[in-house]
Write an enzyme that holds these catalytic residues in place. Structure first.
Site, mmCIF file in Angstrom:
data_model
loop_
_atom_site.group_PDB
_atom_site.id
_atom_site.type_symbol
_atom_site.label_atom_id
_atom_site.label_comp_id
_atom_site.label_asym_id
_atom_site.label_seq_id
_atom_site.Cartn_x
_atom_site.Cartn_y
_atom_site.Cartn_z
ATOM 1 N N GLY A 11 62.628 37.238 49.890
ATOM 2 C CA GLY A 11 62.745 37.802 48.557
ATOM 3 C C GLY A 11 63.949 37.225 47.825
ATOM 4 N N ARG A 14 66.982 39.160 49.916
ATOM 5 C CA ARG A 14 66.971 39.411 51.358
ATOM 6 C C ARG A 14 65.819 38.689 52.030
ATOM 7 N NH1 ARG A 14 67.146 45.647 52.841
ATOM 8 N NH2 ARG A 14 65.393 45.697 51.386
ATOM 9 N N LEU A 15 65.940 38.589 53.358
ATOM 10 C CA LEU A 15 64.850 38.136 54.203
ATOM 11 C C LEU A 15 64.194 39.365 54.810
ATOM 12 C CD1 LEU A 15 66.592 35.232 56.194
ATOM 13 C CD2 LEU A 15 65.440 35.114 53.976
ATOM 14 N N ILE A 115 54.038 34.095 44.947
ATOM 15 C CA ILE A 115 53.488 34.243 46.286
ATOM 16 C C ILE A 115 53.584 35.684 46.757
ATOM 17 C CG2 ILE A 115 53.862 33.649 48.722
ATOM 18 C CD1 ILE A 115 52.503 31.428 47.261
ATOM 19 N N ASP A 116 54.703 36.349 46.437
ATOM 20 C CA ASP A 116 54.877 37.734 46.871
ATOM 21 C C ASP A 116 53.837 38.648 46.239
ATOM 22 O OD1 ASP A 116 56.022 37.256 44.359
ATOM 23 O OD2 ASP A 116 57.593 38.761 44.632
ATOM 24 N N ARG A 117 53.522 38.432 44.965
ATOM 25 C CA ARG A 117 52.507 39.258 44.297
ATOM 26 C C ARG A 117 51.134 39.021 44.909
ATOM 27 N NH1 ARG A 117 52.518 38.179 38.132
ATOM 28 N NH2 ARG A 117 51.199 40.050 38.160
ATOM 29 N N THR A 139 63.793 43.868 42.751
ATOM 30 C CA THR A 139 64.660 43.276 41.745
ATOM 31 C C THR A 139 63.942 43.234 40.396
ATOM 32 O OG1 THR A 139 65.693 41.910 43.442
ATOM 33 C CG2 THR A 139 66.021 41.249 41.163
#
Length: 293
Positions: A11, A14-15, A115-117, A139
């Protein structure tokens, strides 16, 4: 297919690590971004026990999965929204398995979709089916909808942390008041706070702040909290007008808090909204299963 493997979701701050053992997500932990030197050590180590000990020493966290077979290398699957971190990990670890947007088993994955979405939406589709709306509160606050295994659309706006940082950077007067609203600042769990430790709240606030504040610090808290929850209500309402039986799920670092605010503001809406903090890892598992079948 390996019985045990690691999912690493990178992210903005953070990991996020998820350890899968025999098909089950058995442990989750979070660390700061690691330096190039540390990542190189991971590449050079065949004994993951030493890797975990190194990470624990650097982050002061106990992270070693108790059931990990320490004598063998382990598959590492990566999803990242930070290009510099993506390059760092893929260059240091040649056999890392990075998520590719073109391989995500969803239709209409447009070139700039995060990619996260996409991974969150894939996880929601896998567990809840479609149509489904994912509200990821971190965030940034993102809303991503899927219909018939296809990306329907969504929205992005600054999250709690980003709004506070913006106020602090752009307005000197308001920036000096941020410690007054440290409770709101701490809603983003992974954010470094400028507030001295002794002044930080002992626990996350569970109630919406005063709407009509009588001081500037309270006004900041009110504007950010009510603004975000009102946005969620507006999008959820429109979603259900379009898809009356569509699922809605909150995830991300502030996902549970957003849901608590929804409960206080609109209990009837909150009763139909789910919370799943592990959605990113369910998406990683679905992606890996699709590619290794």
């Amino acid at each position: 297919m390996a019985a045990s493997w690691l999912a690493l979701v990178i992210g903005n701050t953070r990991l996020h690590w998820g350890y899968f053992d025999r098909g089950l997500l058995s442990r989750i932990w979070h660390t700061p971004h690691l330096s190039e030197w540390v990542v190189d050590q991971i590449d050079s180590q065949s004994d993951w026990q030493q890797v975990w000990l190194l990470i624990e020493a650097l982050t002061n966290q106990l992270v070693m999965p108790p059931s990990l077979d320490k004598s063998l290398p382990i598959e590492l699957w990566l999803a990242s929204v930070v290009p510099s971190q993506t390059r760092l990990w893929t260059q240091a670890i040649p056999d890392i398995k990075a998520v590719r947007r073109s391989h995500i088993p969803l239709k209409n994955v447009y070139p700039t979709l995060g990619i996260d979405r996409a991974i969150n939406l894939l996880g929601a589709k896998q567990t809840l089916g479609c149509p489904v709306l994912v509200i990821d509160s971190g965030t940034a606050l993102t809303l991503t909808a899927g219909v018939n295994s296809s990306v329907y659309g969504g929205a992005i706006l600054p999250g709690m942390k980003l709004q506070l940082e913006s106020l602090g950077q752009k307005t000197a007067e308001l920036g000096s008041l941020l410690p007054t609203v440290s409770a709101i600042a701490q809603l983003q769990q992974d954010q470094p706070s400028e507030t001295p430790p002794e002044e930080r709240p002992k626990e996350l606030p569970e109630k919406l702040p005063e709407r009509w504040a009588s001081n500037s610090g309270g006004a900041i808290a009110s504007g950010i909290a009510y603004g975000l929850v009102s946005t969620c209500i507006d999008y959820i309402t429109d979603w259900w007008q379009r898809f009356p039986t569509g699922a809605v799920v909150c995830t991300g670092g502030d996902g549970l808090l957003i849901h608590q605010y929804l409960q206080q503001r609109t209990p009837e809406i909150a009763s139909r909204v789910l919370v799943d903090s592990d959605l990113m890892f369910r998406g990683m598992q679905a992606y890996r299963s699709e590619l290794t079948m």
